[in-house]
Design an enzyme around this catalytic site. Structure first.
Site, PDB file in Angstrom:
ATOM      1  N   LYS A   1       0.849  -1.181   0.000  1.00  0.00           N
ATOM      2  CA  LYS A   1       0.000   0.000   0.000  1.00  0.00           C
ATOM      3  C   LYS A   1       0.894   1.242   0.000  1.00  0.00           C
ATOM      4  CE  LYS A   1      -0.797   1.047   4.903  1.00  0.00           C
ATOM      5  NZ  LYS A   1      -0.533   2.479   4.921  1.00  0.00           N
TER       6      LYS A   1
ATOM      7  N   HIS B   1      -6.453  -0.874   6.521  1.00  0.00           N
ATOM      8  CA  HIS B   1      -6.373  -1.661   7.750  1.00  0.00           C
ATOM      9  C   HIS B   1      -7.720  -1.794   8.467  1.00  0.00           C
ATOM     10  CE1 HIS B   1      -2.212  -1.548   7.025  1.00  0.00           C
ATOM     11  NE2 HIS B   1      -1.885  -0.497   7.732  1.00  0.00           N
TER      12      HIS B   1
END
Length: 506
Positions: free
Chosen positions: A155, A247
């Site tokens: 990411k 997340h």
């Protein structure tokens, strides 16, 4: 970890001189090696543009292992054996010569192994290099075997829905979807993986896991660290992109998903994607009502002075970038209709804490005067790896007096072996071709769709309702007010001092 056929492994790390390689990737691979999880035949090719002496490079990797490995300092003989499998390749990611040299090294390794094995290409690089490297791998046919060749992309995967779609399209034109592993290290954490086992292997909980019994759910990831030297990246990103979009939404998916038909990658990823698609879209009005954004100011964390976010390196002194987000989300499906999910994350807070709290509804029949605390399930991801259930119990004695008590499961007490780091589990899964813990293209895009109305609203009104909180606190008051009437404040794990006092009193 299930035993798999041990194909030879050619592991390439682009960005080998970066912090991720030194702190996470090499320590993870070393631990897998000393615990016999890597195949007997493997080679690690480390690629970066800097010209360095290979011996000095390996010494730097060793210092990273000694500092960050869960197993402590490396045993000299084991490290020597491991380091002999590492090769450094100096090369510019934009030059074809880099990939010609890399291909020659990989093919030489496979010739010596007498077998075409698995190839893993890890992109530990800035986002601007992802397409450059992917294009070169495809053009040079370094990653052309759909069964054995895989790329791992860190990411951020795009900066919004449009860029994520563009990147997905770019990658899937050159590789099959099953070759692309979009990594989120949170999904590799032992406690996160255990949530699925806890839910679906214990029938006592699954029948209660719905709107009939659950009042609300809190998912909180508080970070004690400040932005530090990441100001250049962070000021263009912010907490919503950096933490919520990946997340915390992934944690929400695991908590809220329906039971998959089987413990298989596609079934699990299908179930997670359905959750994301069921999240109620935000209107602009709901954004400013149900989402709190804030930024830390100067303060003190663990008796150390912290500067304000706007004073950090490479951060604009007029920045409106959020370092804290709290939000209320609704999932419009039969299981969760009417149950709010509260998500929170922030930097420069009181302590490091990642916690999921499942708050059950209150007792329907109040026959005891002091039955005032509802049942609560607490899943602590960090710093304590723990699952605890809060319930009412009678105090020993002649009177009927109730107090809340906890039934605890802790990894430290239940298991003697050290737990693998998240990157160890994820890297091994890539080598095995297991995509269960990785995000699929449609899943990434569905997550971006959830946060895009928020990003759009903030873009139109950059400073509207931006809150501030002092470093070393739990965030702005508005973040706690968001919970009302379901709770007065966010659940906090007991402090280390409190835990010590309780241990002494026992």
């Amino acid at each position: 970890m299930k035993p798999k056929k041990a194909y030879p492994a050619a592991i390439t790390i682009f960005g080998a001189r970066g912090d991720l390689t030194r702190r996470k990737l090499i320590p993870a691979l070393y631990n897998l090696f000393i615990e016999n999880h890597l195949p007997a035949l493997f080679e690690i090719f480390c690629v970066d543009f800097q010209t360095v002496d290979e011996a000095a490079f390996k010494n730097d990797l060793l210092s990273g292992v000694n500092e960050f490995s869960r197993n402590g300092k490396a045993e000299p003989s084991k490290w020597a054996e491991f380091a002999a499998r590492i090769s450094y390749l100096q090369g510019d990611f934009t030059k074809k010569e880099t990939y010609v040299s890399l291909k020659a090294k990989v093919e030489d390794f496979e010739k010596s192994s007498k077998q075409r094995g698995n190839r893993m290409f890890y992109f530990a690089v800035a986002p601007r290099f992802i397409e450059v490297i992917a294009e070169a791998l495809a053009t040079r046919k370094l990653c052309s075997n759909k069964t054995h060749d895989r790329i791992v992309v860190e990411k951020p995967f795009g900066t919004d829905l449009a860029t994520a779609r563009k990147l997905n399209h770019f990658l899937t034109k050159r590789f099959s979807e099953k070759q692309v592993y979009r990594i989120d290290h949170y999904l590799g954490k032992e406690t996160v993986q255990n949530i699925m086992a806890f839910r679906f292997a214990n029938f006592v909980f699954e029948p209660l896991w719905n709107k009939n019994y659950i009042d609300h759910i809190q998912i909180s990831v508080a970070e004690q660290v400040s932005v530090g030297k990441r100001g250049g990246y962070y000021d263009a990103s912010g907490a919503l992109r950096d933490m919520i979009q990946n997340h915390l939404l992934q944690l929400l998916c695991i908590v809220a998903m329906e039971c998959p038909g089987a413990y298989k990658a596609e079934a699990i990823r299908d179930a997670k994607t359905k959750v994301l698609k069921s999240i109620r879209p935000f209107t602009t009005q709901q954004v400013f009502k149900n989402v709190v954004r804030a930024q830390y100011t100067a303060g003190e964390v663990d008796e150390v002075q912290r500067i304000a976010y706007r004073q950090e390196e490479q951060v604009s002194p007029e920045s409106n970038t959020e370092t804290f987000v709290a939000m209320k989300m609704m999932i419009d499906n039969p299981r969760w209709e009417g149950v709010p999910f509260f998500l929170r994350t922030g930097k420069s807070m009181t302590r490091q804490s990642s916690v999921i709290v499942v708050q059950f509804k209150d007792s329907p029949h109040k026959i005891f005067r002091d039955d005032i605390v509802p049942n609560r399930l607490i899943i602590s991801i960090q710093p304590e790896l723990e699952i605890s259930l809060l319930f009412e119990s009678k105090v020993p004695g002649l009177q009927m007096k109730l107090v809340p008590v906890e039934m605890d499961f802790t990894y430290q007490e239940a298991y003697t072996e050290s737990l693998p780091e998240a990157y160890e589990a994820l890297l091994l899964d890539v080598l095995h071709g297991d995509a269960t813990l990785f995000m699929r293209a449609d899943q990434v895009e569905a997550a971006w769709k959830v946060v895009m109305p928020i990003l759009d609203a903030w873009k139109k009104s950059p400073s509207k309702l931006l809150q501030f909180y002092e470093s070393g606190t739990w965030g702005p008051v508005a973040g706690s007010n968001l919970l009302k009437p379901y709770a007065k404040e966010w659940y906090r794990l007991p402090s280390r001092e409190t835990i010590k006092k309780l241990a002494v009193s026992k």
